[in-house]
Design a protein around this motif. Structure first.
Motif, PDB file in Angstrom:
ATOM      1  N   ASP A 146      -3.826 -10.524   3.396  1.00 19.85           N
ATOM      2  CA  ASP A 146      -4.830 -11.177   3.121  1.00 19.85           C
ATOM      3  C   ASP A 146      -5.366 -11.356   1.827  1.00 19.85           C
ATOM      4  O   ASP A 146      -5.720 -12.103   1.245  1.00 19.85           O
ATOM      5  N   LYS A 199      -9.522  -5.115   0.458  1.00 18.54           N
ATOM      6  CA  LYS A 199      -9.732  -6.312   0.718  1.00 18.54           C
ATOM      7  C   LYS A 199     -11.103  -6.827  -0.065  1.00 18.54           C
ATOM      8  O   LYS A 199     -12.078  -7.098   0.538  1.00 18.54           O
ATOM      9  N   THR A 254       8.392   3.008  11.781  1.00 18.02           N
ATOM     10  CA  THR A 254       7.389   4.088  11.058  1.00 18.02           C
ATOM     11  C   THR A 254       5.983   3.741  11.095  1.00 18.02           C
ATOM     12  O   THR A 254       5.232   4.396  10.760  1.00 18.02           O
ATOM     13  N   LYS A 278      -4.482 -17.926   6.479  1.00 19.13           N
ATOM     14  CA  LYS A 278      -6.071 -17.625   6.398  1.00 19.13           C
ATOM     15  C   LYS A 278      -5.797 -16.416   5.485  1.00 19.13           C
ATOM     16  O   LYS A 278      -5.181 -15.535   5.659  1.00 19.13           O
ATOM     17  N   ASP A 298       0.757  -1.190   0.158  1.00 19.33           N
ATOM     18  CA  ASP A 298       0.112   0.004   0.018  1.00 19.33           C
ATOM     19  C   ASP A 298       0.836   1.105  -0.014  1.00 19.33           C
ATOM     20  O   ASP A 298       1.996   1.231   0.103  1.00 19.33           O
ATOM     21  N   LYS A 302     -17.104  -9.516   6.740  1.00 18.83           N
ATOM     22  CA  LYS A 302     -15.718  -9.341   6.579  1.00 18.83           C
ATOM     23  C   LYS A 302     -15.183 -10.971   6.297  1.00 18.83           C
ATOM     24  O   LYS A 302     -15.598 -11.866   6.837  1.00 18.83           O
ATOM     25  N   THR A 332       4.480  -5.705   7.857  1.00 15.68           N
ATOM     26  CA  THR A 332       5.259  -4.747   8.355  1.00 15.68           C
ATOM     27  C   THR A 332       4.357  -3.786   9.460  1.00 15.68           C
ATOM     28  O   THR A 332       4.785  -3.027   9.832  1.00 15.68           O
ATOM     29  N   THR A 333       3.085  -4.675   9.898  1.00 16.22           N
ATOM     30  CA  THR A 333       2.624  -4.075  11.243  1.00 16.22           C
ATOM     31  C   THR A 333       2.735  -5.243  12.142  1.00 16.22           C
ATOM     32  O   THR A 333       3.106  -6.368  11.899  1.00 16.22           O
ATOM     33  N   GLY A 376       0.638  -4.756   5.974  1.00 20.26           N
ATOM     34  CA  GLY A 376       0.061  -5.294   7.322  1.00 20.26           C
ATOM     35  C   GLY A 376      -0.804  -6.291   6.792  1.00 20.26           C
ATOM     36  O   GLY A 376      -0.990  -6.792   5.452  1.00 20.26           O
ATOM     37  N   GLY A 377      -2.002  -6.527   7.659  1.00 20.66           N
ATOM     38  CA  GLY A 377      -2.893  -7.643   7.314  1.00 20.66           C
ATOM     39  C   GLY A 377      -3.638  -7.264   6.056  1.00 20.66           C
ATOM     40  O   GLY A 377      -4.208  -8.428   5.436  1.00 20.66           O
ATOM     41  N   VAL A 378      -4.249  -6.294   5.938  1.00 18.00           N
ATOM     42  CA  VAL A 378      -4.798  -5.882   4.496  1.00 18.00           C
ATOM     43  C   VAL A 378      -4.162  -6.366   3.421  1.00 18.00           C
ATOM     44  O   VAL A 378      -4.756  -7.468   2.601  1.00 18.00           O
ATOM     45  N   ASN A 422       1.372   3.751   2.001  1.00 18.00           N
ATOM     46  CA  ASN A 422       2.298   4.182   3.091  1.00 18.00           C
ATOM     47  C   ASN A 422       3.391   3.386   3.305  1.00 18.00           C
ATOM     48  O   ASN A 422       4.794   3.521   3.318  1.00 18.00           O
ATOM     49  N   GLU A 478      -8.920  -1.264   4.700  1.00 14.72           N
ATOM     50  CA  GLU A 478      -9.869  -2.327   4.827  1.00 14.72           C
ATOM     51  C   GLU A 478     -10.671  -2.447   3.217  1.00 14.72           C
ATOM     52  O   GLU A 478     -10.972  -3.615   2.818  1.00 14.72           O
ATOM     53  N   THR A 500      10.695  -2.160  10.597  1.00 11.41           N
ATOM     54  CA  THR A 500       9.912  -1.436   9.957  1.00 11.41           C
ATOM     55  C   THR A 500       8.760  -0.871  10.986  1.00 11.41           C
ATOM     56  O   THR A 500       7.904  -0.029  10.582  1.00 11.41           O
TER      57      THR A 500
HETATM   58  N1  LIG Z   1      -5.336 -13.723   7.975  1.00 12.12           N
HETATM   59  C1  LIG Z   1      -5.452 -13.712   9.406  1.00 12.12           C
HETATM   60  O1  LIG Z   1      -5.108 -14.596   9.960  1.00 12.12           O
HETATM   61  C2  LIG Z   1      -5.792 -12.357  10.204  1.00 12.12           C
HETATM   62  C3  LIG Z   1      -5.436 -12.048  11.460  1.00 12.12           C
HETATM   63  C4  LIG Z   1      -5.723 -10.929  12.207  1.00 12.12           C
HETATM   64  C5  LIG Z   1      -6.394  -9.947  11.378  1.00 12.12           C
HETATM   65  N2  LIG Z   1      -6.456 -10.222  10.000  1.00 12.12           N
HETATM   66  C6  LIG Z   1      -6.940  -8.968   8.914  1.00 12.12           C
HETATM   67  O2  LIG Z   1      -5.800  -8.042   9.140  1.00 12.12           O
HETATM   68  C7  LIG Z   1      -6.308  -6.831   8.747  1.00 12.12           C
HETATM   69  C8  LIG Z   1      -5.942  -5.745   9.688  1.00 12.12           C
HETATM   70  O3  LIG Z   1      -4.242  -5.782   9.368  1.00 12.12           O
HETATM   71  P1  LIG Z   1      -3.408  -4.481   9.936  1.00 12.12           P
HETATM   72  O4  LIG Z   1      -3.835  -4.117  11.515  1.00 12.12           O
HETATM   73  O5  LIG Z   1      -1.987  -4.891   9.577  1.00 12.12           O
HETATM   74  O6  LIG Z   1      -3.897  -3.207   9.076  1.00 12.12           O
HETATM   75  P2  LIG Z   1      -3.505  -2.489   7.696  1.00 12.12           P
HETATM   76  O7  LIG Z   1      -2.771  -3.678   6.716  1.00 12.12           O
HETATM   77  O8  LIG Z   1      -4.612  -1.747   7.321  1.00 12.12           O
HETATM   78  O9  LIG Z   1      -2.042  -1.617   8.218  1.00 12.12           O
HETATM   79  C9  LIG Z   1      -2.641  -0.543   9.051  1.00 12.12           C
HETATM   80  C10 LIG Z   1      -2.182   0.853   8.598  1.00 12.12           C
HETATM   81  O10 LIG Z   1      -0.696   0.865   8.851  1.00 12.12           O
HETATM   82  C11 LIG Z   1      -0.120   1.312   7.591  1.00 12.12           C
HETATM   83  N3  LIG Z   1       1.496   0.505   7.698  1.00 12.12           N
HETATM   84  C12 LIG Z   1       1.836  -1.033   7.590  1.00 12.12           C
HETATM   85  N4  LIG Z   1       2.832  -1.092   7.750  1.00 12.12           N
HETATM   86  C13 LIG Z   1       3.605   0.091   8.080  1.00 12.12           C
HETATM   87  C14 LIG Z   1       4.886   0.545   8.593  1.00 12.12           C
HETATM   88  N5  LIG Z   1       5.706  -0.237   8.924  1.00 12.12           N
HETATM   89  N6  LIG Z   1       5.100   1.985   8.599  1.00 12.12           N
HETATM   90  C15 LIG Z   1       3.901   2.837   8.301  1.00 12.12           C
HETATM   91  N7  LIG Z   1       2.772   2.480   8.076  1.00 12.12           N
HETATM   92  C16 LIG Z   1       2.615   1.331   8.023  1.00 12.12           C
HETATM   93  C17 LIG Z   1      -0.779   0.817   6.411  1.00 12.12           C
HETATM   94  O11 LIG Z   1      -0.644   1.471   5.318  1.00 12.12           O
HETATM   95  C18 LIG Z   1      -2.124   0.854   7.008  1.00 12.12           C
HETATM   96  O12 LIG Z   1      -2.499   2.278   7.049  1.00 12.12           O
HETATM   97  C19 LIG Z   1      -7.812  -6.859   8.786  1.00 12.12           C
HETATM   98  O13 LIG Z   1      -8.409  -6.938   7.534  1.00 12.12           O
HETATM   99  C20 LIG Z   1      -8.118  -8.271   9.437  1.00 12.12           C
HETATM  100  O14 LIG Z   1      -9.282  -8.837   8.960  1.00 12.12           O
HETATM  101  C21 LIG Z   1      -6.120 -11.434   9.296  1.00 12.12           C
END
Ligand SMILES: NC(=O)c1ccc[n+]([C@@H]2O[C@H](COP(=O)([O-])OP(=O)(O)OC[C@H]3O[C@@H](n4cnc5c(N)ncnc54)[C@H](O)[C@@H]3O)[C@@H](O)[C@H]2O)c1
Length: 385
Positions: free
Chosen positions: A121, A88, A184, A154, A54, A163, A141-142, A116-118, A56, A85, A181
């Protein structure tokens, strides 16, 4: 499952995840992203690589990732999405299929999720379905993606009716988590990831819970992110490794969430109802899970299966995450209605994973409605977290 480290400056942990579908390594280290190309080339021959990210994340780490891949003769191209979100979706997946087809990707190509998770997934879902399945690599990276979503296979996109409703169990070929990472990552996102880390302490590992308690409850003068990243980076990495080992143990016993894996949904039944009841616009996923865990712990105490002292400790730790208060417009009936739309509902029963002590849980089907209502009212009244 095994862990190992390599000596020297670039200390790297390796956790092996064994599932029926696949056995694969998770590498965790500071600056691990620099070694992406090298780590992938140990498993896959040089090929075309679609790197999904993404805006960012790509701004910070896109070029670094591409360079590391090119250095090992991969032919990467980066697809940068808006993020969030809404990404996805089947339409985002369709756009990625088109990019992969235009680039002539075949079954020997690889899809790489940088984010991240978005992103994980979505890219994982595309990898599971493009040409009936191509290898994919997770570069989380999250904090949430490092401790949870990047491991276990998953993958999913959302449907307008809910969802993660369209998806698969499809394991990655490799996961590489670079702790640096997280510098940031916005503070709020960091705290949301910590909620998932705390979850492992409550459902599986009392010692992890106590280590997190020591780190967070005793350091109220600073934020969790500052505490970990400015002073205790190596400790945070060890916590992440602990979480990955636990997740690996769980998915290796129950890859397709028929039984044991359901404990990972601790906090999610209430949490999902809070997210849905606010149109998925108010809470970050981890924040909703944090509230849901506090509510589930309180429900367990009301049912007489959890010592109230543990509830206090769980809530005290979750309070360190500074989750936003419930929005004023959210009311009890909206949360209850959303609870019954939860897709984890089995038939007509509502399923809760409830703690019975630190590190142990039980499955509770349809607890008495007045207790559920009481917990929701306590939460909305600001009495829990
Ligand atoms: N597959 C699974 O087992 C599982 C488990 C838990 C959650 N999820 C899913 O994960 C998603 C949430 O993931 P998330 O919390 O990582 O959110 P995300 O992927 O939206 O990331 C959160 C935000 O942080 C920013 N970001 C990410 N890494 C960064 C970095 N290192 N530096 C600066 N900015 C950064 C992204 O651009 C975004 O704005 C949901 O859709 C949820 O359903 C899936």
């Amino acid at each position: 499952m095994n862990t190992s480290t390599t000596a020297g400056e670039k200390k790297m942990y390796k956790v092996k995840i064994r599932t029926e579908q696949k056995t694969y390594p998770v590498y965790l280290g500071q600056k691990a992203l620099d070694s992406t190309g090298q780590l992938i080339s140990a498993i896959l021959p040089p090929c075309t690589a679609l790197v999904v990210s993404d805006k960012n994340v790509a701004a910070h780490y896109g070029e670094k990732c591409l360079k590391s891949l090119r250095d090992k003769s991969f032919e990467p191209f980066l697809e940068v999405l808006e993020g969030g979100e809404k990404e996805k979706s089947l339409s985002s997946a369709a756009a990625l299929y088109s990019r992969a087809l235009e680039a002539g990707m075949d079954r020997s190509s690889v899809i790489i999720a940088l984010g991240g998770g978005v992103i994980g997934d979505l890219a994982g879902f595309v990898a599971a379905t493009y040409l009936r399945g191509v290898p994919y690599v997770q570069l989380p990276t999250t904090l949430l993606a490092m401790v949870d979503s990047s491991v276990g296979g998953k993958v999913a996109v959302n449907h307008p009716l809910g969802k993660n409703l369209i998806g698969a169990f499809y394991q990655p070929t490799l996961v590489v988590a670079d702790g640096s990472t997280l510098h940031t990552l916005p503070e709020r996102e960091f705290n949301a990831g910590l909620a998932e880390l705390i979850k492992y302490g409550i459902i599986w590992d009392k010692k992890l819970f106590e280590r997190l308690e020591l780190s967070l409850s005793n350091n109220k003068n600073t934020t969790p992110k500052k505490h970990f990243l400015e002073m205790n980076c190596s400790r945070l990495l060890k916590h992440i490794v602990s979480a990955v080992i636990i997740k690996g143990k769980i998915v290796s016993q129950d890859e397709r969430e028929k039984d044991l894996r359901r404990i990972l949904n601790f906090g999610h039944t209430f949490g999902h109802a809070l997210e849905a009841g606010t149109g998925f616009h108010y809470y970050l996923h981890g924040e909703a899970v944090a509230c849901g865990m506090a509510m589930a712990a309180r429900l367990a105490a009301l049912l007489g299966i959890l010592d109230p002292l543990f509830v206090q400790r769980i809530i005290a730790l979750l309070k360190c995450l500074h989750v936003p208060p419930p929005p004023l417009e959210l009311n009890r009936d909206t949360v209850i209605e959303a609870l019954f739309y939860d897709k984890k509902k089995e038939g007509k029963e509502l399923v809760f994973i409830l703690p019975v002590s630190l590190g142990k849980t039980t499955v509770c089907k349809t607890p008495p409605a007045p207790l559920i209502e009481r917990v929701i009212e306590e939460y909305l009244g600001g009495e829990l977290i």
